[in-house]
Structures are given as structure tokens and as C-alpha cells.
Design an enzyme around this catalytic site. Structure first.
Site, PDB file in Angstrom:
ATOM      1  N   ASN A 100      67.237  54.623  65.342  1.00 50.68           N
ATOM      2  CA  ASN A 100      68.282  55.213  66.178  1.00 50.68           C
ATOM      3  C   ASN A 100      68.442  56.723  65.970  1.00 50.68           C
ATOM      4  OD1 ASN A 100      70.310  55.052  68.053  1.00 50.68           O
ATOM      5  ND2 ASN A 100      71.756  53.934  66.749  1.00 50.68           N
ATOM      6  N   HIS A 155      80.744  41.011  67.132  1.00 55.62           N
ATOM      7  CA  HIS A 155      81.614  42.161  66.846  1.00 55.62           C
ATOM      8  C   HIS A 155      82.876  42.116  67.697  1.00 55.62           C
ATOM      9  CE1 HIS A 155      78.457  45.241  65.290  1.00 55.62           C
ATOM     10  NE2 HIS A 155      78.205  44.036  64.835  1.00 55.62           N
ATOM     11  N   ARG A 206      82.869  39.792  62.953  1.00 59.58           N
ATOM     12  CA  ARG A 206      83.144  41.074  62.303  1.00 59.58           C
ATOM     13  C   ARG A 206      84.282  41.727  63.072  1.00 59.58           C
ATOM     14  NH1 ARG A 206      79.655  46.727  62.125  1.00 59.58           N
ATOM     15  NH2 ARG A 206      80.823  47.243  63.996  1.00 59.58           N
ATOM     16  N   TYR A 235      84.951  54.270  63.715  1.00 60.77           N
ATOM     17  CA  TYR A 235      83.673  53.563  63.719  1.00 60.77           C
ATOM     18  C   TYR A 235      83.855  52.104  64.146  1.00 60.77           C
ATOM     19  CZ  TYR A 235      80.012  50.591  62.297  1.00 60.77           C
ATOM     20  OH  TYR A 235      79.057  49.613  62.346  1.00 60.77           O
ATOM     21  N   ASP A 246      83.119  46.086  58.295  1.00 62.16           N
ATOM     22  CA  ASP A 246      82.146  47.135  57.955  1.00 62.16           C
ATOM     23  C   ASP A 246      82.901  48.433  57.671  1.00 62.16           C
ATOM     24  OD1 ASP A 246      80.013  48.851  57.742  1.00 62.16           O
ATOM     25  OD2 ASP A 246      79.081  48.292  59.653  1.00 62.16           O
ATOM     26  N   HIS A 254      81.372  51.194  56.738  1.00 65.87           N
ATOM     27  CA  HIS A 254      80.449  52.238  57.189  1.00 65.87           C
ATOM     28  C   HIS A 254      80.379  53.459  56.273  1.00 65.87           C
ATOM     29  CE1 HIS A 254      77.806  53.846  60.388  1.00 65.87           C
ATOM     30  NE2 HIS A 254      77.616  52.560  60.568  1.00 65.87           N
ATOM     31  N   GLU A 311      81.304  45.305  54.013  1.00 66.46           N
ATOM     32  CA  GLU A 311      79.970  45.907  54.156  1.00 66.46           C
ATOM     33  C   GLU A 311      79.995  47.418  53.933  1.00 66.46           C
ATOM     34  OE1 GLU A 311      78.400  45.061  58.057  1.00 66.46           O
ATOM     35  OE2 GLU A 311      77.095  46.815  57.985  1.00 66.46           O
ATOM     36  N   GLU A 334      71.669  48.032  55.307  1.00 64.38           N
ATOM     37  CA  GLU A 334      71.116  48.308  56.643  1.00 64.38           C
ATOM     38  C   GLU A 334      70.334  49.619  56.683  1.00 64.38           C
ATOM     39  OE1 GLU A 334      74.828  48.243  58.988  1.00 64.38           O
ATOM     40  OE2 GLU A 334      74.531  50.383  59.331  1.00 64.38           O
ATOM     41  N   ARG A 392      71.267  43.352  53.518  1.00 63.40           N
ATOM     42  CA  ARG A 392      71.272  43.537  54.981  1.00 63.40           C
ATOM     43  C   ARG A 392      70.015  44.186  55.553  1.00 63.40           C
ATOM     44  NH1 ARG A 392      74.408  43.085  58.509  1.00 63.40           N
ATOM     45  NH2 ARG A 392      74.737  45.213  59.275  1.00 63.40           N
ATOM     46  N   HIS A 395      70.704  43.140  59.368  1.00 63.77           N
ATOM     47  CA  HIS A 395      71.233  44.070  60.360  1.00 63.77           C
ATOM     48  C   HIS A 395      70.691  43.683  61.737  1.00 63.77           C
ATOM     49  CE1 HIS A 395      71.538  48.649  61.422  1.00 63.77           C
ATOM     50  NE2 HIS A 395      72.688  48.035  61.639  1.00 63.77           N
ATOM     51  N   ASP A 447      70.730  48.708  68.382  1.00 64.19           N
ATOM     52  CA  ASP A 447      69.668  49.705  68.222  1.00 64.19           C
ATOM     53  C   ASP A 447      68.415  49.168  67.549  1.00 64.19           C
ATOM     54  OD1 ASP A 447      72.196  50.578  66.356  1.00 64.19           O
ATOM     55  OD2 ASP A 447      70.355  50.750  65.203  1.00 64.19           O
ATOM     56  N   GLU A 504      73.445  39.255  61.921  1.00 67.99           N
ATOM     57  CA  GLU A 504      74.290  40.020  62.858  1.00 67.99           C
ATOM     58  C   GLU A 504      73.718  39.882  64.267  1.00 67.99           C
ATOM     59  OE1 GLU A 504      74.304  44.243  62.133  1.00 67.99           O
ATOM     60  OE2 GLU A 504      76.135  44.547  63.283  1.00 67.99           O
ATOM     61  N   TRP A 556      78.870  59.243  57.854  1.00 68.44           N
ATOM     62  CA  TRP A 556      79.053  58.441  59.065  1.00 68.44           C
ATOM     63  C   TRP A 556      78.577  57.043  58.811  1.00 68.44           C
ATOM     64  CZ3 TRP A 556      76.582  55.490  62.731  1.00 68.44           C
ATOM     65  CH2 TRP A 556      77.462  55.052  63.769  1.00 68.44           C
TER      66      TRP A 556
HETATM   67  C1  CS2 Z   1      76.190  49.016  61.955  1.00 74.89           C
HETATM   68  C2  CS2 Z   1      75.467  49.707  63.050  1.00 74.89           C
HETATM   69  O1  CS2 Z   1      75.655  46.952  62.817  1.00 74.89           O
HETATM   70  C3  CS2 Z   1      76.159  47.548  61.883  1.00 74.89           C
HETATM   71  O2  CS2 Z   1      76.639  47.037  60.898  1.00 74.89           O
HETATM   72  O3  CS2 Z   1      76.616  49.655  60.846  1.00 74.89           O
HETATM   73  O4  CS2 Z   1      76.252  49.710  64.194  1.00 74.89           O
HETATM   74  C4  CS2 Z   1      74.971  51.102  62.720  1.00 74.89           C
HETATM   75  O5  CS2 Z   1      75.989  52.013  62.790  1.00 74.89           O
HETATM   76  C5  CS2 Z   1      73.880  51.467  63.647  1.00 74.89           C
HETATM   77  O6  CS2 Z   1      72.898  50.498  63.595  1.00 74.89           O
HETATM   78  C6  CS2 Z   1      73.291  52.822  63.332  1.00 74.89           C
HETATM   79  O7  CS2 Z   1      72.153  53.017  64.072  1.00 74.89           O
HETATM   80 MG    MG Z   2      76.935  48.256  59.294  1.00 77.28          MG
END
Ligand code: CS2
Ligand code: MG
Length: 402
Positions: free
Chosen positions: A37, A122, A147, A159, A210, A212, A236, A262, A283, A312, A316, A339, A402
């Protein structure tokens, strides 16, 4: 059998994807996903300019040898670009081997260990009430694990929270946008969300969250402790995982299960966390961790320590990754959860697939190979469209994770 050609297909049906198609002299083809991504073209070039020329003429059945040729032979090991490129080759070769055997890929890995793979969806919303409504919609759709992410009062963007009623897509068109993050505001709000969720949905529904990578180790420990009464399935990416000692600190303070990985791309990123029993779920994904061949080494190491997989599976990674992941999940003994963020209809049209969601579980299908194809003519109608992940800053302007 010999590899005759390998094509790198970059397309954007709803979002950008990089796909490798390996063609053999016997007409059999295999597909691998190499989507990274926001850095898609780096992997496309790595494949096109440096990997594809080395594949021509090789025996596609020699998956392990080709894997090591690309990993050890390059001298420059690991890293997301290298490992996504190797993953695409590996996945395409497993696809070819399974097609040649006339078997669904999971049969070559060791056969079925379960009837279906538990997936999590999600649910998100700007407010706690909107988020509860999103969880209700997921339950109606059949999800058995969810989630949950919610907006935070005082923060314009958070996020994991999409448009109203919506679908969350992390990348945005154009150059990276910026959003403001406040750990204090987040930490005082999130426990309220989980309290409301347990009051509304009871004790049995598996809930995931998550973070993040936003917290410091002691903040993550505090959050894990505050969430204990609501017994999450996992918390997570509580901290950025370069500092793996942080997990020891978090672990000392909380029994909330921890998931990470991830952004990992090799077994070396996972080793210490698994061997020291600092995490509960790993993950790593097929696409970003060197493909099926490497992922199964990670899973085997994890199995020794009762760490389970939780791959993961965001939008993306392409349906090719999703298909391969579901074959892996169907076989892997220490499966935890997968996921599943459904792709946009344009993506599904470009990548016809055999996998299927029903009643909270997914199955990979029974067609030979991994069961995912690409409609190249349709893909050509969606050229690459630059898009990036956003950037986070603290309220004083300091660049944050991020
Ligand atoms: C994430 C993603 O799926 C998840 O848990 O953290 O949305 C992540 O931000 C993206 O895959 C980044 O490319
Ligand atoms: Mg994640």
C-alpha cells in the site's frame, strides 16, 4: 515444466493492486499478489526489472529453491519490498503446483484442519451509538467476531473510522493527508466504547480492537488493563513493534491478549516475540511475509508456544492474497482468526474467486490452485491511480506514528 514468462499487472479497480502472473510452457498459469500500500510501484519495478528475468526457464515446481534463490541470492535480505516480491512469486508457484496436481492448494499443505475459517469484520462509527449500529449490521450479515473502532470526541479523524455507515479504506487518492492525534482523548474514550458494547451485546461476542501503533509501552499497558473487564479477543499493534522489549512491559501489566505483525516481513521479526511468549496472535500475511513458504515457517514456530495466527486481510491486499490466505488458514494447525474486509465490487469483478463467506466463516473453494484469477482486459481499464496512507501529527504538530 518451465517458466515461459512472468507479467507484472498493476491495476486500480477501486484501489491499487500489483499482481504477478507466471506463465509456463504447458500453458498453466499462477497468480501472486505483491501489493504494498502506497509503495506499489517499487515492488512492481523490483519484480519486473530484477526478478522476472531470473525466473524464465526455471522449473516452477522447485518452489523452495526459487524462494532461496531470490532471498539468499539477492544478498539484500528482508524488507517489505523484497518480501512482497518474493511472496508474489511463491504464491504463483504454489498456485501452479496445485493446478498441476489437480488439487485445491490446502490439500498440498496437509489438508483440511477445519470446516471453515473464522473471520472478523470491521465495524466503525463516528459515535458510540453509530458504532453499536455498525456492530448490529455485522451481526445481521452473519459475522461471529468483530473489530470495533470509534470516533474520539475532539479529534476530526480517527484511524479505522470510515464515512458514515461505512466502509473504511486506509489509502486516500493524491499525496498523504494529515490528521491530528491525541493519546489522552483516545485513552479516556475507548473504555466507554467497550463498556457500551458489552452492555448491549453481552459477554459472548468476540470483540477486537486495533490501536494502530499509537501508544507508548506504559500507555499500552494502561489501555490493556482498562479493557480487561471487557475481555477483548485481542488488542492489536498497541505500540510500534520495532522495540520488541515494549511487549514485555505491556505483558507484565495486563492479561488482554496481544496481536502484532501486519508490518512484519520475515520470521526474524516474529522470533523474539514468539519465543518469549510476549504475544498471543501473529498477524503476518501471505503478501507481505514472503508467501506461503515463509508464512508456514512462522506458523510452525508460533505453534510451539501456543501463539495462533490472525493474518492481516485489509482491502490493500488483493483477492489473490485472500484466496491464498484462506487455503493456508484451512490447513494451519494453530489457526486463530482471519481478518476479512470485503473488497469493492470493481475489485471482485477483476479478480474472480472461489472463496466464500457464510455465517461468520470463510472457505477457500475446491477448485485446483488457490482459486483466484484475474480478468486482464477488465484490469487494463483501471490504470494505476496514486494513493497514500495518511500521516498523523500530535496537537502541537509533532509527527506521530500512523
Ligand atoms: C490495518 C490496516 O487491517 C488492519 O488491521 O491496520 O487497515 C492497515 O492500516 C493497512 O493495511 C495499511 O496499508
Ligand atoms: Mg491493523
Amino acid at each position: 515444466m518451465k517458466i515461459l514468462d512472468a507479467k507484472v499487472i498493476v491495476c486500480s479497480p477501486g484501489r491499487n493492486f500489483v499482481t504477478l502472473k507466471i506463465v509456463t510452457d504447458e500453458g498453466m498459469t499462477g497468480l501472486g499478489d505483491a501489493t504494498l500500500n502506497g509503495r506499489e510501484l517499487a515492488v512492481a519495478s523490483y519484480l519486473r526489472d530484477h526478478v522476472v528475468p531470473c525466473l524464465i526457464g526455471r522449473d516452477p515446481h522447485q518452489i523452495e529453491d526459487i524462494w532461496n534463490y531470490l532471498y539468499k541470492g539477492a544478498y539484500w535480505r528482508r524488507g517489505p519490498v523484497t518480501m512482497s516480491a518474493i511472496a508474489a512469486v511463491d504464491t504463483a508457484l504454489w498456485d501452479i503446483k496445485a493446478k498441476a496436481a489437480g488439487l485445491p492448494l490446502y490439500q498440498l499443505l496437509g489438508g483440511k484442519s477445519r470446516a471453515g475459517c473464522l473471520v472478523y469484520g470491521h465495524a466503525n462509527g463516528a459515535t458510540i451509538d453509530d458504532t453499536i449500529a455498525a456492530v448490529e449490521r455485522h451481526l445481521e450479515e452473519g459475522f461471529k467476531a468483530i473489530r470495533v473502532q470509534t470516533g474520539v470526541p475532539g479529534l476530526a479523524k480517527v484511524y479505522g473510522v470510515g464515512k458514515p455507515n461505512g466502509f473504511y479504506e486506509p489509502a486516500e487518492k493524491g499525496l498523504p493527508s494529515e490528521s491530528i492525534w491525541s493519546t489522552d482523548k483516545y485513552l479516556s474514550h475507548v473504555p466507554k466504547l467497550f463498556e457500551a458494547l458489552r452492555t448491549r451485546f453481552g459477554e459472548d461476542l468476540p470483540l477486537l480492537h486495533d490501536v494502530h501503533h499509537r501508544l507508548t509501552p506504559i500507555e499500552a499497558a494502561r489501555l490493556g488493563k482498562m479493557l480487561e473487564p471487557f475481555h477483548l479477543f485481542w488488542m492489536e499493534d498497541a505500540t510500534p513493534a520495532e522495540n520488541q522489549e515494549a511487549f514485555r512491559l505491556i505483558r507484565q501489566h495486563t492479561v488482554t491478549p496481544l496481536a502484532v505483525g501486519e508490518v512484519f516481513n520475515s520470521i526474524w521479526d516474529c522470533k523474539e516475540l514468539i519465543e518469549n511468549q510476549l504475544i498471543d496472535y501473529i498477524r503476518t500475511s501471505v503478501t507481505h511475509t514472503g508467501g506461503i513458504s515463509h508464512l508456514r515457517k512462522i506458523a510452525a514456530l508460533a505453534e510451539l508456544y501456543q501463539v495462533r495466527t490472525g493474518s492481516h486481510g485489509p482491502t490493500d491486499v488483493s483477492p489473490v492474497c485472500m484466496g491464498a490466505a484462506l487455503h493456508f488458514d484451512t490447513w494451519v494447525p494453530n489457526f486463530g482468526i482471519q481478518e476479512y474486509m470485503a473488497h469493492a465490487p470493481e475489485t471482485d469483478a477483476v479478480f474472480p474467486h472461489a472463496y466464500h463467506f457464510e455465517n461468520g466463516y470463510m472457505t477457500p473453494g475446491e477448485v485446483p490452485g488457490h482459486g483466484v484469477d484475474i480478468d486482464e482486459e477488465l484490469a487494463a481499464r483501471y490504470p494505476y491511480d496514486p494513493a497514500y496512507l495518511p500521516v498523523a501529527r500530535l496537537e502541537d504538530g509533532t509527527l506521530w506514528n500512523w
